[in-house]
Every structure is written in structure tokens, then in C-alpha cells.
Design a protein around this motif. Structure first.
Motif, PDB file in Angstrom:
ATOM      1  N   LEU A   1       5.473  -1.037   1.495  1.00 14.07           N
ATOM      2  CA  LEU A   1       5.566  -2.369   2.496  1.00 14.07           C
ATOM      3  C   LEU A   1       3.834  -2.988   2.020  1.00 14.07           C
ATOM      4  CD1 LEU A   1       6.403  -1.444   6.226  1.00 14.07           C
ATOM      5  CD2 LEU A   1       7.853  -3.059   5.155  1.00 14.07           C
ATOM      6  N   GLY A   2       3.060  -2.605   1.680  1.00 10.90           N
ATOM      7  CA  GLY A   2       1.708  -3.105   0.826  1.00 10.90           C
ATOM      8  C   GLY A   2       2.374  -4.250   0.040  1.00 10.90           C
ATOM      9  N   LEU A   3       2.691  -3.325  -0.623  1.00 11.22           N
ATOM     10  CA  LEU A   3       3.018  -4.197  -2.351  1.00 11.22           C
ATOM     11  C   LEU A   3       4.232  -5.248  -2.098  1.00 11.22           C
ATOM     12  CD1 LEU A   3       3.781  -1.767  -4.391  1.00 11.22           C
ATOM     13  CD2 LEU A   3       1.830  -2.905  -4.807  1.00 11.22           C
ATOM     14  N   GLU A   4       4.592  -4.908  -0.763  1.00 17.54           N
ATOM     15  CA  GLU A   4       6.016  -6.245  -0.268  1.00 17.54           C
ATOM     16  C   GLU A   4       4.762  -7.297   0.603  1.00 17.54           C
ATOM     17  OE1 GLU A   4       9.006  -4.889   1.766  1.00 17.54           O
ATOM     18  OE2 GLU A   4      10.024  -3.440   0.287  1.00 17.54           O
ATOM     19  N   SER A   5       4.242  -7.015   1.360  1.00 13.66           N
ATOM     20  CA  SER A   5       3.411  -7.770   1.680  1.00 13.66           C
ATOM     21  C   SER A   5       1.938  -8.586   0.888  1.00 13.66           C
ATOM     22  CB  SER A   5       2.651  -6.733   3.350  1.00 13.66           C
ATOM     23  OG  SER A   5       2.149  -6.322   3.113  1.00 13.66           O
ATOM     24  N   GLY A   6       1.637  -8.271  -0.077  1.00  6.63           N
ATOM     25  CA  GLY A   6       0.800  -8.715  -0.648  1.00  6.63           C
ATOM     26  C   GLY A   6      -0.874  -7.878  -0.263  1.00  6.63           C
ATOM     27  N   ASP A   7      -0.724  -7.188   0.619  1.00  7.52           N
ATOM     28  CA  ASP A   7      -1.671  -6.161   1.101  1.00  7.52           C
ATOM     29  C   ASP A   7      -1.837  -4.694  -0.325  1.00  7.52           C
ATOM     30  OD1 ASP A   7      -4.110  -4.655   2.166  1.00  7.52           O
ATOM     31  OD2 ASP A   7      -3.093  -5.176   3.908  1.00  7.52           O
ATOM     32  N   THR A   8      -1.972  -5.154  -1.267  1.00  6.74           N
ATOM     33  CA  THR A   8      -1.757  -4.026  -2.367  1.00  6.74           C
ATOM     34  C   THR A   8      -3.412  -2.890  -2.034  1.00  6.74           C
ATOM     35  OG1 THR A   8      -3.814  -5.740  -3.819  1.00  6.74           O
ATOM     36  CG2 THR A   8      -1.364  -4.958  -3.925  1.00  6.74           C
ATOM     37  N   GLU A   9      -4.523  -3.584  -1.248  1.00  9.70           N
ATOM     38  CA  GLU A   9      -5.757  -2.779  -0.509  1.00  9.70           C
ATOM     39  C   GLU A   9      -5.631  -2.093   0.117  1.00  9.70           C
ATOM     40  OE1 GLU A   9     -10.174  -2.376   0.302  1.00  9.70           O
ATOM     41  OE2 GLU A   9      -8.814  -3.721   1.548  1.00  9.70           O
ATOM     42  N   LYS A  10      -4.790  -1.540   0.973  1.00 12.93           N
ATOM     43  CA  LYS A  10      -4.146  -0.694   2.297  1.00 12.93           C
ATOM     44  C   LYS A  10      -2.680  -0.221   1.124  1.00 12.93           C
ATOM     45  CE  LYS A  10      -6.065  -3.072   6.347  1.00 12.93           C
ATOM     46  NZ  LYS A  10      -6.168  -4.562   5.379  1.00 12.93           N
ATOM     47  N   ALA A  11      -2.070  -0.513   0.834  1.00 12.07           N
ATOM     48  CA  ALA A  11      -0.749  -0.136   0.078  1.00 12.07           C
ATOM     49  C   ALA A  11      -1.530   0.685  -0.745  1.00 12.07           C
ATOM     50  CB  ALA A  11      -0.225  -1.044  -0.605  1.00 12.07           C
ATOM     51  N   CYS A  12      -2.965   0.971  -1.275  1.00 14.25           N
ATOM     52  CA  CYS A  12      -3.044   2.000  -1.972  1.00 14.25           C
ATOM     53  C   CYS A  12      -3.942   2.518  -1.680  1.00 14.25           C
ATOM     54  CB  CYS A  12      -4.656   1.516  -3.023  1.00 14.25           C
ATOM     55  SG  CYS A  12      -3.289   0.622  -4.854  1.00 14.25           S
ATOM     56  N   TRP A  13      -4.359   3.024   0.314  1.00 17.11           N
ATOM     57  CA  TRP A  13      -4.784   3.676   1.081  1.00 17.11           C
ATOM     58  C   TRP A  13      -4.375   4.702   1.187  1.00 17.11           C
ATOM     59  CZ3 TRP A  13      -8.262   0.213   4.576  1.00 17.11           C
ATOM     60  CH2 TRP A  13      -9.020  -0.171   4.289  1.00 17.11           C
ATOM     61  N   CYS A  14      -2.550   3.791   1.510  1.00 19.77           N
ATOM     62  CA  CYS A  14      -1.733   5.056   1.709  1.00 19.77           C
ATOM     63  C   CYS A  14      -1.159   5.733   0.024  1.00 19.77           C
ATOM     64  CB  CYS A  14      -0.333   4.254   2.361  1.00 19.77           C
ATOM     65  SG  CYS A  14      -0.940   3.093   3.944  1.00 19.77           S
ATOM     66  N   LEU A  15      -1.254   5.014  -0.459  1.00 20.90           N
ATOM     67  CA  LEU A  15      -0.656   5.718  -2.018  1.00 20.90           C
ATOM     68  C   LEU A  15      -2.084   7.123  -2.286  1.00 20.90           C
ATOM     69  CD1 LEU A  15       1.081   6.218  -3.835  1.00 20.90           C
ATOM     70  CD2 LEU A  15       0.199   4.966  -5.070  1.00 20.90           C
ATOM     71  N   ARG A  16      -3.298   7.445  -1.764  1.00 26.05           N
ATOM     72  CA  ARG A  16      -4.076   8.143  -1.846  1.00 26.05           C
ATOM     73  C   ARG A  16      -4.100   8.963  -0.350  1.00 26.05           C
ATOM     74  NH1 ARG A  16      -9.130   5.138  -0.649  1.00 26.05           N
ATOM     75  NH2 ARG A  16      -9.276   5.974   1.685  1.00 26.05           N
ATOM     76  N   ILE A  17      -3.924   8.834   0.037  1.00 28.02           N
ATOM     77  CA  ILE A  17      -4.170   9.463   1.346  1.00 28.02           C
ATOM     78  C   ILE A  17      -2.554  10.708   0.410  1.00 28.02           C
ATOM     79  CG2 ILE A  17      -3.481  10.331   3.834  1.00 28.02           C
ATOM     80  CD1 ILE A  17      -6.388   9.935   3.431  1.00 28.02           C
TER      81      ILE A  17
END
Length: 144
Positions: free
Chosen positions: A56-72
Motif C-alpha cells: 500500500l505504501g508503494l502504491e500511494s507513494g509513501d515509500t518511507e512508511k512502506a519500508c518501515w513495514c518491510l523492516r518490521i
């Protein structure tokens, strides 16, 4: 008070179902599945939602929080006790994705887990040491 956090997490997810709340979904998924649900339910249950948060983060352009999800999610994969070879493969793909997204901070954190997995497997221990040394040098040079 984990159950109070669980109730707040459920309430946040209900709020997300309202129109116009989609842009808050990534951060909410990060908070609820990364920091709340694991206190009251199996950690395994966070893996799929955190991947959804990343997408969802990638789709919405919010790569920072997308990466947070990926890290956790990467931490949780390690903590749930999957076979180390499976974790290593997934983390190597994750590091590659993070390089493409230029998410250095998150990539460095994932590299620490990747190096640990490689050391535990006895696979290319020198390379694992080099990863850790590189991560430490980057952290020192950037003040992180």
C-alpha cells in the motif's frame, strides 16, 4: 495493558474503512501489526498485514512508511523461527528492493539481520562480517 492497545488497534482499523482514510493505512498497519498485535496474538499473524502495508505504501507513494513495514516484517520473520535459509533468501530480496528505493536507513538495519542469519548458517561468514563493517561505517559517517 496489552489488551487496551489491542482495542485501540482494532478501533484504528475500523476508522481506516471510512472514505478518505486510505493514505493513513500504511502508518496504521505499521503501528498495529508492528507494535501492538504481537503482544496478544501470534507474531506469525503480522507477516501478511505488514507485507500489505508495504505494498500500500508503494502504491500511494509513501515509500518511507512502506519500508518501515518491510523492516518490521523482516524482524518478525527472524523472530518466528522460520528456517534460516528461507529467511536469508527473503532478506536478500528485501535488501535488493531497499537499494532500489534508496532506503539506506532501513537497508542497514536489514543487513544486520542478514549478516546474523548468514553467521548462524555458517555461510560466507567473511561476507557477513563485511556487511556489518560496512553498516557500522555508514552509521558512523551519517551520524546514525
Amino acid at each position: 495493558k496489552p489488551h487496551e492497545g489491542l482495542e485501540m488497534s482494532k478501533a484504528a482499523e475500523l476508522i481506516l474503512e471510512k472514505p478518505g482514510m486510505r493514505k493513513s493505512a500504511v502508518f496504521t498497519i505499521f503501528l498495529t501489526h508492528g507494535l501492538c498485535y504481537h503482544w496478544t496474538s501470534p507474531l506469525q499473524n503480522t507477516i501478511a498485514p505488514l507485507l500489505k502495508g508495504y505494498k500500500l505504501g508503494l502504491e500511494s507513494g509513501d515509500t518511507e512508511k512502506a519500508c518501515w513495514c518491510l523492516r518490521i516484517r523482516s524482524y518478525h520473520l527472524y523472530f518466528i523461527g522460520r528456517p534460516l535459509d528461507s529467511i536469508q533468501k527473503e532478506l536478500e530480496v528485501t535488501v535488493s528492493v531497499l537499494e532500489k528505493l534508496r532506503a539506506e536507513d532501513t537497508r542497514m538495519k536489514i543487513n544486520i539481520i542478514l549478516a546474523t542469519v548468514k553467521k548462524l548458517r555458517g555461510v560466507n561468514v567473511v561476507a557477513a562480517d563485511n556487511i556489518l563493517d560496512s553498516t557500522l561505517a555508514t552509521a558512523i559517517s551519517t551520524g546514525n
